[in-house]
Design a protein around this motif. Structure first.
Motif, PDB file in Angstrom:
ATOM      1  N   LEU A  18       0.801  -1.263  -0.003  1.00  0.00           N
ATOM      2  CA  LEU A  18       0.004   0.052   0.006  1.00  0.00           C
ATOM      3  C   LEU A  18       0.732   1.161   0.118  1.00  0.00           C
TER       4      LEU A  18
ATOM      5  N   PRO B  64     -13.945   3.612   2.796  1.00  0.00           N
ATOM      6  CA  PRO B  64     -13.090   2.246   2.843  1.00  0.00           C
ATOM      7  C   PRO B  64     -11.844   2.032   2.010  1.00  0.00           C
ATOM      8  N   LEU B  65     -11.810   2.982   0.926  1.00  0.00           N
ATOM      9  CA  LEU B  65     -10.424   2.586   0.143  1.00  0.00           C
ATOM     10  C   LEU B  65      -9.508   3.305   0.893  1.00  0.00           C
TER      11      LEU B  65
ATOM     12  N   GLN C 114      -8.353   2.304   3.559  1.00  0.00           N
ATOM     13  CA  GLN C 114      -7.752   0.908   4.224  1.00  0.00           C
ATOM     14  C   GLN C 114      -6.889   1.385   5.490  1.00  0.00           C
TER      15      GLN C 114
ATOM     16  N   ARG D  63      -5.697  -2.011  -3.652  1.00  0.00           N
ATOM     17  CA  ARG D  63      -6.502  -2.820  -2.883  1.00  0.00           C
ATOM     18  C   ARG D  63      -5.954  -4.175  -2.555  1.00  0.00           C
TER      19      ARG D  63
ATOM     20  N   ASP E 216      -7.061  -6.017  -0.415  1.00  0.00           N
ATOM     21  CA  ASP E 216      -8.056  -6.974   0.163  1.00  0.00           C
ATOM     22  C   ASP E 216      -8.505  -7.725  -1.307  1.00  0.00           C
TER      23      ASP E 216
END
Length: 387
Positions: free
Chosen positions: A7, A56-57, A59, A277, A279
């Motif tokens: 990330l 939510p992006l 993270q 992302r 996830d």
């Protein structure tokens, strides 16, 4: 090979789509509006919905920088800018030293608000001067004068903006080398911490495309570029990107995050975003929001216009179109972390570019050479072809 993916830092771009007048060279998502008619409250409310949808992006990452672009963000009152920043802080949160940039026009109307923007949390101002010569400003469709620009920059400094960018264009219609250097000298005399100095280009869907102005000859454009860069360098600014020059430690951190393939949320009409992302099996996505202000503000319309994954085949080009603009070297380790690919995936292209002298390599590091900078589009094409 997506297990290599990491990330990166997170920035936020906020698009303010309104301006007083559409300039003939502008192909941005901007829409002429009377400042008194801008639906400020409705925009702030819709922005909050946009932010909550995208939150939510993040993270778990804090925001390292915010950039208000446009349009003309300084048409929004400081109260609205403050509300947007408060929402970002409460929903996601800021790094303690987050860089907050606002683009502003140098007209009297905006300059009167500079102190309020500073109080609202903006700590970096980018003033769209383009030229200090009234005859060029008229051709470019700008509504300020050269004197307005000088006074606005001085006003920004007087209210506490010690991190200040001046946007300046060259290669203007019938502009001479002396004209271009006069603009640069005036900008340098005002001692900004950062200069964005770039050549006017004629883009489709603009008035200049439909009715092209008389631009300087190619030889003159080259001479302007060479003389201008020498002048900027002699004034103590270093070039760290194709059209960006800064005093020591005053690079635009927001734009550096773009060029280093960081992540950013795009909020506001037509805003683009890029998100990693972890996830979703190492997916990298590009997003774009609904473009027209009236559609963006319509709560019955979706906020997201486009969301698509950057395939592993496209990731090298997506990465290098940003990082190879930089003057500082890029590491192969960084490429692997940001794309999830292996250095072996790009070895043939790097070997070919090094053989041409278009990149330089030292161990894990590589960068665009001086000749590669001149042929940057050709360098990038190596990741669009079978070479």
């Amino acid at each position: 090979m997506s297990e290599l993916l990491s990330l990166p830092p997170l920035s936020v771009y906020v698009h303010i789509p309104w301006c007083v007048r559409k300039c003939p060279y502008c192909d941005f998502n901007s829409h002429a509006a009377d400042p008194d008619s801008i639906p400020v409250d409705a925009f702030v409310e819709r922005f909050r919905q946009d932010l909550n949808q995208d939150a939510p992006l993040a993270q778990g990452r804090p925001i390292t920088s915010v950039f208000f672009g446009g349009g003309t963000p300084s048409l929004l009152p400081a109260k609205a800018i403050g509300q947007i920043l408060e929402s970002l802080n409460s929903v996601i949160g800021f790094e303690p030293d987050a860089e907050i940039t606002l683009e502003a026009n140098p007209g009297t109307f905006e300059a009167e608000r500079f102190a309020d923007y500073r109080a609202a949390g903006v700590n970096r101002l980018s003033i769209g001067v383009q030229s200090f010569a009234d005859r060029f400003l008229s051709v470019l469709g700008r509504i300020h004068s050269g004197d307005n620009a000088v006074q606005a920059i001085r006003q920004a400094r007087s209210v506490g903006f010690d991190n200040l960018n001046i946007d300046l264009m060259h290669g203007l219609p019938e502009q001479s080398i002396d004209d271009a250097l006069a603009d640069l000298n005036q900008a340098i005399d005002l001692e900004p911490t950062h200069l964005s100095w770039y050549q006017l280009t004629i883009e489709q869907n603009t008035e200049f495309y439909r009715q092209p102005p008389p631009l300087p000859a190619e030889d003159t454009l080259w001479d302007i570029q060479q003389a201008g860069q020498a002048l900027i360098d002699s004034a103590g600014y270093h070039q760290y990107e194709v059209s960006a020059y800064a005093q020591t430690d005053r690079e635009c951190r927001h734009n550096l995050n773009y060029w280093q393939y960081g992540d950013f949320l795009g909020l506001g009409p037509g805003a683009h975003g890029k998100i990693t992302r972890l996830d979703d099996a190492g997916e990298i996505i590009r997003t774009r929001k609904t473009r027209l202000p009236k559609d963006y503000l319509n709560s019955e319309r979706p906020l997201i216009r486009m969301e698509e994954a950057v395939t592993e085949v496209d990731r090298p080009f997506d990465y290098f179109i940003n990082t190879l603009r930089l003057r500082t070297p890029v590491s192969l380790t960084h490429f692997e972390q940001m794309t999830g690919l292996s250095r072996a995936d790009i070895a043939p292209q790097l070997d070919a570019l090094e053989a041409k002298g278009w990149i330089k390599r030292t161990g894990d590091l590589f960068s665009t050479s001086e000749s590669g900078y001149l042929y940057l589009n050709e360098v990038l094409s190596y990741w669009l072809s079978d070479e």
